[in-house]
Design a protein around this motif. Structure first.
Motif, short mmCIF file in Angstrom:
data_model
loop_
_atom_site.label_atom_id
_atom_site.label_comp_id
_atom_site.label_asym_id
_atom_site.label_seq_id
_atom_site.Cartn_x
_atom_site.Cartn_y
_atom_site.Cartn_z
N TYR A 85 0.70 -1.36 0.09
CA TYR A 85 0.06 -0.09 0.09
C TYR A 85 1.00 1.24 0.02
O TYR A 85 0.38 2.33 -0.04
CB TYR A 85 -1.09 -0.01 1.19
CG TYR A 85 -1.96 -1.03 1.16
CD1 TYR A 85 -3.33 -0.95 0.82
CD2 TYR A 85 -1.49 -2.26 1.70
CE1 TYR A 85 -4.28 -1.80 0.92
CE2 TYR A 85 -2.50 -3.38 1.74
CZ TYR A 85 -3.93 -3.07 1.26
OH TYR A 85 -4.91 -4.03 1.32
N ILE A 86 2.11 1.33 -0.02
CA ILE A 86 3.05 2.08 0.26
C ILE A 86 4.08 2.14 -1.27
O ILE A 86 4.68 1.03 -1.35
CB ILE A 86 3.92 2.34 1.44
CG1 ILE A 86 3.08 2.05 2.87
CG2 ILE A 86 4.88 3.31 1.41
CD1 ILE A 86 2.45 3.46 3.15
N ARG A 87 4.31 3.10 -1.54
CA ARG A 87 5.54 3.39 -2.78
C ARG A 87 6.21 4.64 -2.58
O ARG A 87 5.74 5.69 -2.17
CB ARG A 87 4.58 3.49 -4.15
CG ARG A 87 5.81 3.64 -5.17
CD ARG A 87 5.11 4.05 -6.44
NE ARG A 87 3.80 3.30 -6.99
CZ ARG A 87 3.40 3.54 -8.11
NH1 ARG A 87 3.64 4.67 -8.85
NH2 ARG A 87 2.39 2.72 -8.38
N PHE A 88 7.62 4.12 -2.42
CA PHE A 88 8.53 5.30 -2.07
C PHE A 88 9.13 5.52 -3.59
O PHE A 88 9.78 5.03 -4.16
CB PHE A 88 9.80 4.69 -1.28
CG PHE A 88 9.37 4.58 0.12
CD1 PHE A 88 9.32 5.49 1.12
CD2 PHE A 88 8.83 3.06 0.75
CE1 PHE A 88 8.77 5.21 2.51
CE2 PHE A 88 8.31 3.02 1.77
CZ PHE A 88 8.67 3.92 2.71
N ASP A 89 9.06 6.86 -3.76
CA ASP A 89 9.26 7.18 -5.38
C ASP A 89 10.67 7.93 -5.49
O ASP A 89 10.91 8.24 -6.66
CB ASP A 89 8.04 8.19 -5.84
CG ASP A 89 6.76 7.57 -5.96
OD1 ASP A 89 6.85 6.42 -6.59
OD2 ASP A 89 5.63 8.19 -5.74
N GLY A 90 11.20 8.19 -4.33
CA GLY A 90 12.61 8.78 -4.53
C GLY A 90 12.48 10.15 -4.65
O GLY A 90 11.42 10.88 -4.57
N PHE A 91 13.82 10.74 -4.93
CA PHE A 91 13.74 12.16 -5.33
C PHE A 91 13.12 12.54 -6.43
O PHE A 91 12.84 11.99 -7.66
CB PHE A 91 15.37 12.68 -5.70
CG PHE A 91 15.41 13.90 -6.20
CD1 PHE A 91 15.32 15.17 -5.02
CD2 PHE A 91 15.44 14.37 -7.31
CE1 PHE A 91 15.58 16.37 -5.34
CE2 PHE A 91 15.89 15.90 -7.62
CZ PHE A 91 15.62 16.78 -6.68
N ILE A 92 12.14 13.75 -6.29
CA ILE A 92 11.04 14.18 -7.51
C ILE A 92 11.82 15.37 -8.05
O ILE A 92 12.13 16.58 -7.41
CB ILE A 92 10.05 14.43 -6.86
CG1 ILE A 92 9.23 13.15 -6.12
CG2 ILE A 92 8.77 15.08 -7.78
CD1 ILE A 92 9.04 12.06 -6.85
N GLU A 93 12.03 15.33 -9.34
CA GLU A 93 12.59 16.12 -10.02
C GLU A 93 11.48 17.41 -10.47
O GLU A 93 11.92 18.64 -10.44
CB GLU A 93 13.08 15.85 -11.53
CG GLU A 93 13.74 16.74 -12.18
CD GLU A 93 15.40 17.06 -11.55
OE1 GLU A 93 15.77 18.11 -11.57
OE2 GLU A 93 15.98 15.83 -11.07
N SER A 94 10.32 16.98 -10.62
CA SER A 94 9.41 18.16 -11.04
C SER A 94 8.05 17.68 -10.12
O SER A 94 7.19 16.99 -10.31
CB SER A 94 8.60 17.66 -12.59
OG SER A 94 9.86 17.84 -13.44
N PRO A 95 7.98 18.58 -8.90
CA PRO A 95 6.96 18.39 -7.75
C PRO A 95 5.79 18.64 -8.30
O PRO A 95 4.80 17.94 -7.93
CB PRO A 95 7.36 19.64 -6.97
CG PRO A 95 8.79 19.93 -6.94
CD PRO A 95 9.06 19.73 -8.51
#
Length: 356
Positions: free
Chosen positions: A239-249
């Motif tokens: 139920y959880i996804r860690f998407d890491g660093f986001i370039e385009s918020p």
């Protein structure tokens, strides 16, 4: 022309560095004499060079204020220019640049405070705030309150000004692909302040209630491995996804149905302004500066800190009432457009720095 100096020696890129870059760029583009001192290995310095803003790289650490070579280097950098105003963002910079600015005869020595954490009532802080700093610029009313929380006499409250950060309200928000499952999203560093463990317990509560959902967490940090293991241990890994660093918020936030912020505190929750710009309903804690950006029951919900059940109730209510989600999103968008427009806020900062 007298110079406005910005002094920020943080290596990493964060809210304070973003503020220093945007304000110095704005003033530079409007014909003011600007000079920025940044860490020689920082993202801020790279951006300043790219924008052709007058700047200098320097190596400063937490203990540089007791290093005679570093002290002399900072003094020479400041004394060699006709500086009227210096703005600092870090306490370590105040210790060295603030003192050297005083020695160089700079009349306005401004500490720009961006964190809603009470200032320690130490003898050194009392000395700096009584004898070195002439003004404080805070990014929220909540931040202003914490400055004097441990010592009401630390600084003259009349010399503490508040100007909220601005957001580019004219920026186009990309359309997001709609998912069939309720997407709950947050964005922030994986650090203690951001309190992501709360979202794992929220996932447990929502799972028990039978809700079909996905919590997406944007950002990187020291707690990533710990949080990933904890999600599996609690039985909510799917139920959880860690998407890491986001370039385009904005592109990322626009994939949400509901934006949540479980932070323990925020000096100014810039991601809340970004979520509102994307017309997302927001659920957050009723802490620090959050009430300055969210209107409870109008653009989102402000709830008791760490109250999992209240948070789950709000999520389920918003899931069941899509028209309420849309209304909250519209109201939030209207608020940031009217009150937090970047050009409007930059003009306020310009007036404060140039005409005060």
């Amino acid at each position: 022309m007298e110079t406005i100096c910005f002094f920020n020696t943080a290596k990493a890129w964060g809210g304070g560095e973003k503020w220093h870059f945007e304000v110095s760029r704005h003033l530079h583009q409007n014909g003011f004499d600007v000079f920025v001192v940044a860490h020689e290995k920082s993202a801020l310095l790279e951006k300043l060079i790219g924008a052709q803003i007058p700047c200098k790289g320097i190596a400063i650490s937490n203990l540089s204020f007791i290093n005679p070579f570093s002290v002399r280097q900072v003094y020479q950098s400041l004394a060699s220019r006709k500086i009227k105003t210096i703005v600092m963002n870090l306490s370590r910079d105040v210790k060295i640049a603030g003192r050297m600015a005083k020695k160089a005869g700079i009349p306005r020595i401004i500490y720009r405070r961006g964190s809603a954490i009470p200032i320690k009532n130490t003898w050194f802080n009392r000395y700096l705030f009584k004898n070195i700093i002439t003004e404080i610029l805070a990014n929220s009313q909540a931040t202003k309150k914490t400055i004097l929380a441990n010592n009401a006499n630390l600084f003259d409250e009349n010399n503490i000004n508040v100007i909220h950060n601005g957001i580019d309200t004219g920026k186009t928000v990309p359309q997001a692909k709609k998912n069939n499952i309720l997407t709950i999203l947050t964005l922030g560093r994986l650090e203690y302040q951001k309190n992501h463990k709360f979202l794992l317990h929220l996932a447990v509560a929502l799972k028990k209630r039978g809700l079909q959902f996905l919590i997406r967490i944007g950002g990187d940090g020291r707690l990533k491995e710990q949080l990933t293991k904890m999600a599996i241990t609690l039985g909510v890994g799917d139920y959880i996804r860690f998407d890491g660093f986001i370039e385009s918020p904005l592109t990322y936030i626009n994939q949400a149905d509901i934006f949540v912020l479980p932070s323990r505190w925020e000096g100014f929750g810039y991601v809340l302004a970004e979520a509102a710009l994307c017309k997302k309903p927001i659920v957050a804690f009723d802490v620090s500066s959050n009430p300055e950006l969210i209107s409870h029951g109008t653009s989102g919900y402000l709830l008791p800190k760490d109250d999992v059940n209240a948070f789950a109730d709000a999520i389920i209510k918003l899931d069941q009432q899509p028209e309420l989600r849309e209304a909250f999103g519209r109201n939030g968008h209207q608020f940031v457009t009217e009150h937090l427009d970047q050009n409007q806020q930059l003009q306020k900062i310009q007036d404060y720095l140039v005409h005060a």
